[in-house]
Design an enzyme around this catalytic site. Structure first.
Site, mmCIF file in Angstrom:
data_model
loop_
_atom_site.group_PDB
_atom_site.id
_atom_site.type_symbol
_atom_site.label_atom_id
_atom_site.label_comp_id
_atom_site.label_asym_id
_atom_site.label_seq_id
_atom_site.Cartn_x
_atom_site.Cartn_y
_atom_site.Cartn_z
ATOM 1 N N GLU A 103 26.649 13.980 -16.025
ATOM 2 C CA GLU A 103 26.330 13.309 -17.283
ATOM 3 C C GLU A 103 25.172 12.330 -17.143
ATOM 4 O O GLU A 103 24.602 11.879 -18.146
ATOM 5 C CB GLU A 103 27.562 12.549 -17.800
ATOM 6 C CG GLU A 103 28.702 13.428 -18.278
ATOM 7 C CD GLU A 103 28.410 14.120 -19.592
ATOM 8 O OE1 GLU A 103 27.365 13.828 -20.207
ATOM 9 O OE2 GLU A 103 29.215 14.974 -20.010
ATOM 10 N N GLU A 133 41.318 21.318 0.043
ATOM 11 C CA GLU A 133 41.395 19.868 0.260
ATOM 12 C C GLU A 133 41.792 19.512 1.696
ATOM 13 O O GLU A 133 41.626 18.363 2.118
ATOM 14 C CB GLU A 133 42.364 19.222 -0.721
ATOM 15 C CG GLU A 133 43.832 19.508 -0.472
ATOM 16 C CD GLU A 133 44.715 18.674 -1.392
ATOM 17 O OE1 GLU A 133 45.601 17.986 -0.865
ATOM 18 O OE2 GLU A 133 44.525 18.716 -2.620
#
Length: 282
Positions: free
Chosen positions: A85, A116
Site C-alpha cells: 500500500e 513457517e
C-alpha cells in the site's frame, strides 16, 4: 500436549465466548465486538516502543536503507499488504518497503504446509532481496516463536542490521532477540487460537503506525494530505485535485491545470502554484 503452545495467551480459551455457538447472531457479534474493543488499549500500551521503531525506520530510510517485513501465514500476509500500500499512498518505490512471506507469493492465497517452520528459507529469502546492514527488518509473529521469523531476525542481526519484532504474547522468543520489541498483548481469541482476529487486528494497527509515521517524518505528508499520492485512477485523480485545492486555496480549474503540467503529481502541482511564494514543500 505441546508445552510450547499450551502457555501462549493467544491459544487459551476465552470464557466470554465459550457458548458463542448457542448465541443469536446479534449476541455473537456483540461478543466479538466487545473483544475487539480491547485491541486499541493493548496497542496503546506499546506506543513508546512503536515511536522508537518509527524513528529508527525513518532514519535508516533517509540514509538509503530499506524496510522489510517478514512473517508467516496471517502475519506474513499483513506485512505484504502494508508494504504494497505504500507506493500508491506515499509515492515510494516498490523496493523501499517490502513484505516477505514464508512460502512465497503462493502463500498469500494458499496455506503452505510447513513453511513457517523452514528456518533456511528465511535466510534464503532475505539473501534474494540483498538484505544488508543498511536495512531494517520487522519480524512479525503473533506467537513470537515462529521458526521462519526467528531465523530471519537472527540473519539480519548477523548482517549488523537493526531489527524490530511484533508479537502478541508476553516474554516471547522474538521480543528477546530484537532491538525494539512491540508487544500488544491481545489475550485469548473469540475462536480459540484464531489469531487472524484480535492479534491480527493489533498487528495491522501497528504496521499502519510504522509506515505512516515514518512517511510523515520523511515529508511524504503535508498537514494530513498525502501529497505524493500516485493518481493512477479516477478516484485518485479526484483526490489529487482536492489536495492541491486545499493546500493552495486555488480553484478547481487552476488545480487541474497545475496537475496536468506536473504529470498529476500533487506535491509538484502545489509547488508549481506556489512558485512565487516562500511556501514550497519538499
Amino acid at each position: 500436549m505441546d508445552e510450547k503452545f499450551f502457555n501462549l495467551t493467544t491459544e487459551l480459551r476465552n470464557p466470554a465466548s465459550e457458548k458463542i455457538d448457542k448465541c443469536s447472531t446479534l449476541e455473537m457479534l456483540k461478543i466479538i465486538n466487545d473483544e475487539d474493543k480491547k485491541i486499541a488499549v493493548a496497542v496503546e500500551k506499546t506506543l513508546t516502543n512503536i515511536a522508537d521503531a518509527v524513528e529508527l525506520i525513518a532514519k535508516k530510510i533517509s540514509q538509503g536503507g530499506r524496510l522489510f517485513y517478514i512473517g508467516a501465514g496471517t502475519s506474513g500476509r499483513l506485512g505484504v499488504l502494508d508494504a504494497s500500500e505504500c507506493p500508491p499512498t506515499f509515492g515510494t518505490s516498490p523496493d523501499l518497503i517490502q513484505g516477505i512471506i514464508a512460502g512465497g507469493n503462493t502463500a498469500l492465497v494458499n496455506s503452505i504446509e510447513g513453511a513457517e517452520d523452514n528456518r533456511d528459507a528465511a535466510v534464503s529469502d532475505l539473501k534474494d532481496k540483498n538484505f544488508c546492514v543498511s536495512d531494517v527488518l520487522v519480524g512479525i509473529a503473533t506467537s513470537g516463536r515462529t521458526p521462519y521469523v526467528l531465523s530471519g531476525v537472527e540473519y539480519a542481526k548477523r548482517c549488523g542490521a537493526y531489527t524490530i519484532g511484533i508479537s502478541c504474547v508476553e516474554n516471547s522468543a522474538l521480543a528477546k532477540i530484537v532491538d525494539i520489541d512491540i508487544t500488544p498483548v491481545t489475550g485469548a481469541e473469540v475462536i480459540t487460537g484464531s489469531t487472524r482476529m484480535k492479534a491480527g487486528t493489533a498487528t495491522k494497527m501497528v504496521l499502519n503506525m510504522l509506515t505512516t509515521g515514518a512517511m510523515i517524518k520523511l515529508g511524504k505528508v503535508y498537514g494530513n494530505l498525502m501529497v505524493d499520492v500516485h493518481a493512477t485512477n479516477e478516484k485518485l485523480r479526484d483526490r489529487a485535485r482536492r489536495i492541491v485545492m486545499i493546500a493552495t486555496n486555488c480553484d478547481e480549474l487552476e488545480a487541474i491545470d497545475a496537475l496536468n503540467s506536473c504529470n498529476w503529481h500533487a506535491k509538484s502541482a502545489i509547488n508549481f502554484l506556489r512558485k512565487n511564494s516562500n511556501q514550497i514543500i519538499s
